[in-house]
Design a protein around this motif. Structure first.
Motif, mmCIF file in Angstrom:
data_model
loop_
_atom_site.group_PDB
_atom_site.id
_atom_site.type_symbol
_atom_site.label_atom_id
_atom_site.label_comp_id
_atom_site.label_asym_id
_atom_site.label_seq_id
_atom_site.Cartn_x
_atom_site.Cartn_y
_atom_site.Cartn_z
ATOM 1 N N ASP A 22 0.807 -1.041 -0.015
ATOM 2 C CA ASP A 22 -0.002 0.175 -0.122
ATOM 3 C C ASP A 22 0.689 1.180 0.275
ATOM 4 O O ASP A 22 0.896 1.913 -1.163
ATOM 5 C CB ASP A 22 -0.733 0.144 1.618
ATOM 6 C CG ASP A 22 -1.793 -0.712 0.962
ATOM 7 O OD1 ASP A 22 -2.410 -1.773 -0.117
ATOM 8 O OD2 ASP A 22 -2.722 -1.409 2.167
ATOM 9 N N SER A 36 -6.149 -5.094 -0.480
ATOM 10 C CA SER A 36 -6.566 -4.617 -1.239
ATOM 11 C C SER A 36 -8.152 -5.486 -1.618
ATOM 12 O O SER A 36 -8.831 -5.239 -2.240
ATOM 13 C CB SER A 36 -5.995 -3.713 -2.473
ATOM 14 O OG SER A 36 -5.421 -4.262 -3.023
ATOM 15 N N TYR A 70 -11.586 -5.576 -0.962
ATOM 16 C CA TYR A 70 -12.473 -4.652 -0.689
ATOM 17 C C TYR A 70 -12.934 -4.107 -2.656
ATOM 18 O O TYR A 70 -13.769 -3.544 -2.633
ATOM 19 C CB TYR A 70 -11.764 -2.837 -0.847
ATOM 20 C CG TYR A 70 -11.111 -3.075 0.521
ATOM 21 C CD1 TYR A 70 -12.004 -2.187 1.232
ATOM 22 C CD2 TYR A 70 -10.034 -3.592 1.295
ATOM 23 C CE1 TYR A 70 -11.899 -1.960 2.478
ATOM 24 C CE2 TYR A 70 -9.738 -2.792 2.390
ATOM 25 C CZ TYR A 70 -10.584 -2.227 3.457
ATOM 26 O OH TYR A 70 -10.275 -2.170 4.375
ATOM 27 N N PRO A 121 -8.203 1.046 3.715
ATOM 28 C CA PRO A 121 -6.536 0.949 3.064
ATOM 29 C C PRO A 121 -6.101 2.762 2.663
ATOM 30 O O PRO A 121 -5.319 3.158 3.551
ATOM 31 C CB PRO A 121 -5.788 0.434 1.702
ATOM 32 C CG PRO A 121 -7.588 -0.743 1.660
ATOM 33 C CD PRO A 121 -8.795 0.380 2.458
#
Length: 359
Positions: free
Chosen positions: A27, A151, A154, A341
């Protein structure tokens, strides 16, 4: 800004600490790659413990981040600011799981790191309280930045393996799975409380009893639980999957489960709870340690020491489809609000900027 990372678990750990390392660094690079250079050190045991700080300083790093409770012992002499992420202090809060020698080593390594870091990151308010309690770290030297979730969790489902369809789930993930299953994810040890879940399952009438799908592995404690399963004639209702490691498979299992069971006695954060919530899977978890933080107010929170309380919550979700749906949606909203995130990575990057030296 040049940031050094102790990347042992980034490269070599496939579960919790490795996932934290890979997700956080990934990230950071994705969102702030133009503003920082990540240097990943996969050092040998001696260098990692005793001289990695000097190496990072000599190579021009402006900050050292120990991703898994630990900093090199030379970090102070090296003259480079440091951050250590403390995930939990389970060897203190749940000592029966650890041998005395292991507890001493963890205090020597992890306790020392918390005391000597320029700044400490805790992955929950609960862990912050534990670190302050056991190691006398001043509150102003601690920031709570929740554990980031990959991620993938999501993303909207684009493939058949993410759909809420029992046949698809069986085909993609586990050939013996039934439509009506509840899920638990994590190492099979006494802290995670699989025995309590099995005893709760036993209390559900057979005509309503779902399959308990266990994703994880263990040794002595697993054997103890499996002996109980066989003694009580529960084998047809418990399925243990020890070889599921990829996030896509796990995501599909969350999405298709009737609910997630996670009545752990102690967690530094409780990542599977958030992963489940992001798939709108309703959660039954504990009312202790960090789990209320991870699950949010709409999860069913129970006393983990009482199998009857776990069974009562489970029976409610099994017999009430609307309850499952409403709690699943509420859990999803809570997770999206608190654990995105972009928000967590920004907090960490801002801490880096405040802590790093300028060369």
């Amino acid at each position: 800004m040049k940031v050094a990372y102790d990347a042992k678990r980034y490269y070599h750990n496939r579960t919790g600490l490795g996932n934290y390392s890979r997700t956080l660094v990934g990230d950071m690079q994705r969102l702030y790659g133009e503003e920082m250079d990540a240097v990943l050190y996969d050092a040998g045991a001696l260098e990692r413990t005793f001289s990695l700080g000097r190496r990072a300083n000599e190579e021009g790093c402006e900050l050292f981040h120990g991703l898994s409770n630990e900093l090199p012992r030379d970090i102070v002499k090296a003259g480079i600011p440091s951050i250590v992420t403390m995930h939990d202090v389970a060897w203190r809060t749940f000592p029966d799981m650890y041998k005395p020698w292991d507890r001493a080593i963890y205090d020597w390594k992890y306790g020392w790191s918390a005391k000597h870091a320029t700044h400490v990151v805790c992955i929950s308010e609960s862990t912050k309280r534990d670190v302050m309690r056991y190691y006398n770290i001043p509150e102003e030297r601690i920031s709570v930045i929740y554990q980031p979730v990959g991620s993938l969790f999501y993303e909207k489902d684009e493939t058949s393996c993410g759909l809420r369809n029992a046949d698809v789930t069986k085909r993609c993930f586990a050939p013996t799975i039934t439509e009506n299953y509840v899920l638990t994810v994590g190492s099979i040890n006494s802290r995670k409380n699989l025995m309590g879940m099995v005893k709760a399952l036993e209390m559900i009438p057979e005509k309503e009893r779902p399959l308990l799908m266990v994703v994880g592995n263990g040794r002595e404690y697993r054997q103890k639980v499996e002996e109980y399963i066989d003694q009580r004639g529960l084998r047809q209702w418990v399925q243990i999957e020890s070889n599921i490691h990829d996030a896509e498979t796990l995501k599909g299992l969350y999405a298709n489960a009737l609910c997630m069971l996670y009545p752990s006695f102690y967690e530094g954060f409780g990542l599977p709870v958030v992963e489940a919530s992001l798939q709108r899977c309703p959660v039954i978890t504990s009312n202790v340690s960090s789990l209320p933080e991870a699950a949010g107010p709409d999860a069913l929170q129970v006393d983990p020491s009482k199998p009857e309380a776990i069974a009562e919550a489970l029976h409610l979700l099994l017999t009430n489809k609307e309850e499952r749906k409403s709690r699943g949606e509420a859990g999803w909203r809570y997770a999206m609000e608190h654990f995105r995130p972009e928000v967590l990575t920004k907090k960490m990057f801002e801490l880096y900027e405040r802590t790093a030296i300028k060369r």
